[in-house]
Write a protein that holds these residues in place. Structure first.
Motif, PDB file in Angstrom:
ATOM      1  N   LEU A   1       2.310  14.298  -9.013  1.00 55.26           N
ATOM      2  CA  LEU A   1       3.242  15.434  -9.043  1.00 55.26           C
ATOM      3  C   LEU A   1       3.801  15.656 -10.435  1.00 55.26           C
ATOM      4  CD1 LEU A   1       5.284  15.068  -5.740  1.00 55.26           C
ATOM      5  CD2 LEU A   1       3.689  16.891  -6.366  1.00 55.26           C
ATOM      6  N   MET A   2       4.077  14.589 -11.156  1.00 56.86           N
ATOM      7  CA  MET A   2       4.578  14.746 -12.522  1.00 56.86           C
ATOM      8  C   MET A   2       3.517  15.329 -13.422  1.00 56.86           C
ATOM      9  SD  MET A   2       7.166  11.485 -13.072  1.00 56.86           S
ATOM     10  CE  MET A   2       5.953  10.569 -13.899  1.00 56.86           C
ATOM     11  N   GLY A   3       2.263  14.973 -13.204  1.00 57.02           N
ATOM     12  CA  GLY A   3       1.163  15.551 -13.979  1.00 57.02           C
ATOM     13  C   GLY A   3       0.994  17.028 -13.694  1.00 57.02           C
ATOM     14  N   ARG A   4       1.201  17.441 -12.472  1.00 58.35           N
ATOM     15  CA  ARG A   4       1.087  18.854 -12.099  1.00 58.35           C
ATOM     16  C   ARG A   4       2.231  19.671 -12.676  1.00 58.35           C
ATOM     17  NH1 ARG A   4      -3.244  20.517  -8.504  1.00 58.35           N
ATOM     18  NH2 ARG A   4      -4.077  18.571  -7.733  1.00 58.35           N
TER      19      ARG A   4
ATOM     20  N   ALA B   1       0.833  -1.205   0.000  1.00 59.35           N
ATOM     21  CA  ALA B   1       0.000   0.000   0.000  1.00 59.35           C
ATOM     22  C   ALA B   1       0.867   1.255   0.000  1.00 59.35           C
ATOM     23  CB  ALA B   1      -0.929  -0.010   1.214  1.00 59.35           C
ATOM     24  N   LEU B   2       1.939   1.248   0.745  1.00 61.49           N
ATOM     25  CA  LEU B   2       2.850   2.397   0.767  1.00 61.49           C
ATOM     26  C   LEU B   2       3.490   2.597  -0.600  1.00 61.49           C
ATOM     27  CD1 LEU B   2       4.126   4.581   2.525  1.00 61.49           C
ATOM     28  CD2 LEU B   2       5.927   2.953   3.086  1.00 61.49           C
ATOM     29  N   GLY B   3       3.848   1.521  -1.264  1.00 65.87           N
ATOM     30  CA  GLY B   3       4.406   1.614  -2.612  1.00 65.87           C
ATOM     31  C   GLY B   3       3.405   2.173  -3.606  1.00 65.87           C
ATOM     32  N   VAL B   4       2.160   1.723  -3.501  1.00 66.00           N
ATOM     33  CA  VAL B   4       1.115   2.238  -4.396  1.00 66.00           C
ATOM     34  C   VAL B   4       0.890   3.718  -4.151  1.00 66.00           C
ATOM     35  CG1 VAL B   4      -1.362   2.112  -4.902  1.00 66.00           C
ATOM     36  CG2 VAL B   4      -0.017   0.011  -4.726  1.00 66.00           C
ATOM     37  N   LEU B   5       0.810   4.119  -2.905  1.00 64.48           N
ATOM     38  CA  LEU B   5       0.607   5.541  -2.591  1.00 64.48           C
ATOM     39  C   LEU B   5       1.771   6.392  -3.085  1.00 64.48           C
ATOM     40  CD1 LEU B   5      -0.903   5.373   0.998  1.00 64.48           C
ATOM     41  CD2 LEU B   5      -2.055   6.105  -1.105  1.00 64.48           C
ATOM     42  N   THR B   6       2.967   5.882  -2.965  1.00 60.01           N
ATOM     43  CA  THR B   6       4.143   6.605  -3.444  1.00 60.01           C
ATOM     44  C   THR B   6       4.095   6.750  -4.961  1.00 60.01           C
ATOM     45  OG1 THR B   6       5.441   5.765  -1.603  1.00 60.01           O
ATOM     46  CG2 THR B   6       6.663   6.631  -3.480  1.00 60.01           C
ATOM     47  N   ALA B   7       3.735   5.684  -5.665  1.00 62.05           N
ATOM     48  CA  ALA B   7       3.654   5.735  -7.123  1.00 62.05           C
ATOM     49  C   ALA B   7       2.566   6.697  -7.575  1.00 62.05           C
ATOM     50  CB  ALA B   7       3.396   4.338  -7.681  1.00 62.05           C
ATOM     51  N   VAL B   8       1.402   6.642  -6.954  1.00 61.64           N
ATOM     52  CA  VAL B   8       0.306   7.545  -7.316  1.00 61.64           C
ATOM     53  C   VAL B   8       0.691   8.988  -7.015  1.00 61.64           C
ATOM     54  CG1 VAL B   8      -2.070   8.205  -6.719  1.00 61.64           C
ATOM     55  CG2 VAL B   8      -1.492   5.799  -7.086  1.00 61.64           C
ATOM     56  N   GLY B   9       1.337   9.219  -5.904  1.00 56.88           N
ATOM     57  CA  GLY B   9       1.771  10.575  -5.560  1.00 56.88           C
ATOM     58  C   GLY B   9       2.802  11.101  -6.545  1.00 56.88           C
TER      59      GLY B   9
END
Length: 66
Positions: free
Chosen positions: A60-63, A48-56
């Motif tokens: 950020l890259m999209g922003r 779950a921490l890995g998924v949250l890190t990837a989504v975050g």
């Protein structure tokens, strides 16, 4: 007199004293045991921490591109 001789003289040791040192036995520590529930929780939490890190990171890259 070398530096090694000075150290032995200051501590009161001679070379013969060091060769007659006591044998120290090292014992292996008891293996760590974890229950199945704790191990499963750790794996799920890490995923779950890995998924949250990837989504975050993707967010950020999209922003940054806008």
């Amino acid at each position: 007199m070398t530096a090694e001789d000075a150290i032995y003289a200051a501590e009161g040791f001679a070379d013969e004293d060091l060769h007659e040192a006591d044998i120290v036995e090292w014992y292996e520590a008891r293996p760590m045991t974890v229950s199945t529930y704790v191990a499963t929780g750790a794996v799920i939490g890490a995923f779950a921490l890995g998924v949250l890190t990837a989504v975050g990171a993707l967010a950020l890259m999209g922003r940054l591109e806008d």
